[in-house]
Scaffold this motif. Structure first.
Motif, PDB file in Angstrom:
ATOM      1  N   ALA A 144    -100.831  28.471 -14.680  1.00 20.36           N
ATOM      2  CA  ALA A 144    -101.302  28.365 -16.069  1.00 20.36           C
ATOM      3  C   ALA A 144    -102.802  28.634 -16.162  1.00 20.36           C
ATOM      4  CB  ALA A 144    -100.981  26.983 -16.626  1.00 20.36           C
ATOM      5  N   ASP A 145    -103.198  29.268 -17.252  1.00 20.09           N
ATOM      6  CA  ASP A 145    -104.599  29.560 -17.505  1.00 20.09           C
ATOM      7  C   ASP A 145    -105.324  28.273 -17.916  1.00 20.09           C
ATOM      8  OD1 ASP A 145    -106.957  31.173 -18.099  1.00 20.09           O
ATOM      9  OD2 ASP A 145    -106.490  30.741 -20.185  1.00 20.09           O
ATOM     10  N   PRO A 146    -106.356  27.856 -17.178  1.00 11.60           N
ATOM     11  CA  PRO A 146    -107.025  26.588 -17.477  1.00 11.60           C
ATOM     12  C   PRO A 146    -107.675  26.554 -18.853  1.00 11.60           C
ATOM     13  CG  PRO A 146    -108.226  27.808 -15.780  1.00 11.60           C
ATOM     14  CD  PRO A 146    -106.910  28.501 -15.967  1.00 11.60           C
ATOM     15  N   VAL A 197     -95.521  24.343 -19.473  1.00 10.86           N
ATOM     16  CA  VAL A 197     -96.439  23.275 -19.042  1.00 10.86           C
ATOM     17  C   VAL A 197     -96.617  22.216 -20.126  1.00 10.86           C
ATOM     18  CG1 VAL A 197     -98.731  22.738 -18.142  1.00 10.86           C
ATOM     19  CG2 VAL A 197     -97.650  24.924 -17.563  1.00 10.86           C
ATOM     20  N   ILE A 198     -96.962  22.628 -21.317  1.00  9.95           N
ATOM     21  CA  ILE A 198     -97.123  21.671 -22.423  1.00  9.95           C
ATOM     22  C   ILE A 198     -96.155  22.057 -23.524  1.00  9.95           C
ATOM     23  CG2 ILE A 198     -98.669  20.668 -24.143  1.00  9.95           C
ATOM     24  CD1 ILE A 198    -100.986  21.259 -22.263  1.00  9.95           C
ATOM     25  N   GLY A 199     -95.005  21.421 -23.523  1.00  9.52           N
ATOM     26  CA  GLY A 199     -93.992  21.635 -24.543  1.00  9.52           C
ATOM     27  C   GLY A 199     -93.829  20.366 -25.366  1.00  9.52           C
ATOM     28  N   GLY A 200     -92.655  20.202 -25.951  1.00 11.62           N
ATOM     29  CA  GLY A 200     -92.432  19.076 -26.843  1.00 11.62           C
ATOM     30  C   GLY A 200     -92.576  17.721 -26.189  1.00 11.62           C
ATOM     31  N   VAL A 317     -78.130  21.155 -12.458  1.00 13.02           N
ATOM     32  CA  VAL A 317     -79.231  21.856 -13.126  1.00 13.02           C
ATOM     33  C   VAL A 317     -80.441  21.963 -12.205  1.00 13.02           C
ATOM     34  CG1 VAL A 317     -80.382  19.863 -14.219  1.00 13.02           C
ATOM     35  CG2 VAL A 317     -80.388  22.092 -15.330  1.00 13.02           C
ATOM     36  N   LYS A 318     -81.121  23.074 -12.299  1.00  8.19           N
ATOM     37  CA  LYS A 318     -82.273  23.317 -11.444  1.00  8.19           C
ATOM     38  C   LYS A 318     -83.575  22.887 -12.125  1.00  8.19           C
ATOM     39  CE  LYS A 318     -80.265  27.170  -8.879  1.00  8.19           C
ATOM     40  NZ  LYS A 318     -78.907  26.942  -9.378  1.00  8.19           N
ATOM     41  N   TYR A 319     -83.568  22.821 -13.434  1.00  8.34           N
ATOM     42  CA  TYR A 319     -84.796  22.437 -14.146  1.00  8.34           C
ATOM     43  C   TYR A 319     -84.402  21.824 -15.459  1.00  8.34           C
ATOM     44  CZ  TYR A 319     -89.120  22.981 -16.846  1.00  8.34           C
ATOM     45  OH  TYR A 319     -90.209  22.765 -17.633  1.00  8.34           O
ATOM     46  N   ASP A 320     -84.750  20.548 -15.693  1.00  6.79           N
ATOM     47  CA  ASP A 320     -84.239  19.881 -16.874  1.00  6.79           C
ATOM     48  C   ASP A 320     -85.140  19.988 -18.085  1.00  6.79           C
ATOM     49  OD1 ASP A 320     -86.269  18.116 -16.426  1.00  6.79           O
ATOM     50  OD2 ASP A 320     -85.021  16.371 -16.069  1.00  6.79           O
ATOM     51  N   GLY A 321     -86.227  20.728 -17.997  1.00  2.00           N
ATOM     52  CA  GLY A 321     -87.019  21.021 -19.171  1.00  2.00           C
ATOM     53  C   GLY A 321     -87.683  19.836 -19.810  1.00  2.00           C
ATOM     54  N   TYR A 322     -88.048  18.802 -19.044  1.00  2.00           N
ATOM     55  CA  TYR A 322     -88.700  17.612 -19.584  1.00  2.00           C
ATOM     56  C   TYR A 322     -89.917  17.987 -20.395  1.00  2.00           C
ATOM     57  CZ  TYR A 322     -90.886  12.961 -19.265  1.00  2.00           C
ATOM     58  OH  TYR A 322     -91.475  11.740 -19.528  1.00  2.00           O
ATOM     59  N   PHE A 323     -90.570  19.043 -19.983  1.00  2.00           N
ATOM     60  CA  PHE A 323     -91.829  19.406 -20.600  1.00  2.00           C
ATOM     61  C   PHE A 323     -91.684  20.608 -21.513  1.00  2.00           C
ATOM     62  CE2 PHE A 323     -92.393  17.581 -16.458  1.00  2.00           C
ATOM     63  CZ  PHE A 323     -93.037  16.414 -16.801  1.00  2.00           C
TER      64      PHE A 323
END
Length: 323
Positions: A144-146, A197-200, A317-323
């Motif tokens: 991610a771009d800082p 990285v920064i979702g809901g 599931v490989k990625y639960d999308g917490y973010f």
């Protein structure tokens, strides 16, 4: 995969929302009664005691313990507020607007030191090497771009301050009749998101830690809870429940991590109203300063009631999308 970026348009329709609310209201009391009776799962209820007695072939004429609902509810809320407070200072320091803007001269330091080491939700995720499903989050964070990360968090913080100082003054949480009245839809715009990285989840967690009286936490448990509170109903969606994310490649299901915050916030407010009525009935003080901590506690309980099924649905599931 269902709902790759947004839910179906019908989910915002008045008729659909009314259908969802009717089912939530129908199921609310049975979950709330259990929430209180078991002190959020910490005590055995009559059914649990009977099941254990049958399992171990115990016969007793002793009276079953009498549950004190008022005391139980007081205990739950006092505990939840204390838990909420434990790391809140770190978020208040992180999300101080003047301090954030000072990182503009060294955004790399902000990303690799402040976020990585001093933001609890991000730090714990990056350090959780046992959860392989979080590998994707670590990958996305590392690339991610800082500057984008800093700008997005500043935008979220500025929104929170403006909401607190201006917008909240025209909102009555106990007389909300539409999603639009909550004035949260702006948070769905691009400047409040860093994809992967920064979702809901993280966005709402920041808001929740700043102002627990204004912003609900759209956690994994909270979205799962809405699925159970609505009887797993599709209503009039063409695909499946709006609260689910179904991966057709490996036949797994998880909470819909793209669920829009404004719509979630509306349902959280309606559940807030239901909770306040129950508190009034039990003559328990409803702490308005932490009202969405109370909502979060209840929704977490609903999801945890079904944790075995949830884990089964997510098992591959490989990625639960917490973010």
């Amino acid at each position: 995969m269902y709902y790759p970026e947004k839910i179906e348009d019908v989910c915002y329709k008045k008729q659909h929302i009314e259908q969802v609310l009717r089912v939530i209201e129908k199921n609310f009391s049975k979950y709330f009664d259990d929430y209180v009776k078991t002190e959020k799962g910490n005590l055995l209820d009559d059914e649990d005691i009977s099941a254990l007695a049958k399992k171990f072939r115990i016969t007793t004429t002793k009276k079953k313990p009498k549950f004190d609902n008022k005391s139980n509810l007081d205990n739950i809320i006092n505990y939840e507020i204390e838990q909420y407070k434990k790391d809140r200072k770190k978020y208040l320091e992180l999300l101080d607007l003047e301090t954030l803007k000072e990182y503009d001269t060294d955004t790399g330091f902000f990303k690799d030191t402040i976020l990585r080491n001093h933001c609890p939700i991000i730090h714990h995720t990056l350090q959780n090497k046992n959860a392989k499903e979080l590998d994707k989050y670590r990958f996305e964070f590392n690339k991610a771009d800082p500057t984008e990360l800093l700008e997005t968090i500043i935008n979220i913080t500025e929104f929170a301050y403006e909401y607190k100082n201006k917008l909240s003054k025209v909102i009555n949480f106990y007389n909300i009749n539409s999603v639009e009245e909550l004035l949260l839809s702006e948070l769905e715009e691009e400047e409040y998101i860093v994809y992967g990285v920064i979702g809901g989840g993280i966005k709402s967690h920041f808001l929740f830690k700043l102002y627990p009286d204004l912003f609900a936490y759209r956690s994994r448990d909270a979205v799962w809870a809405l699925w159970y509170l609505t009887d797993k109903n599709k209503f009039d969606c063409e695909q499946d429940s709006e609260f689910l994310m179904i991966n057709l490649n490996d036949n797994t299901t998880q909470q819909n991590y793209f669920y829009p915050y404004d719509l979630f916030g509306f349902y959280a407010v309606k559940i807030l109203n239901l909770l306040k009525e129950k508190f009034k009935h039990l003559n328990v003080n409803f702490n308005e300063s932490y009202r969405f901590v109370i909502v979060d506690s209840f929704l977490s309980f609903v999801a945890q009631k079904h944790i075995d099924e949830i884990n089964l649905l997510k098992s591959k599931v490989k990625y639960d999308g917490y973010f």
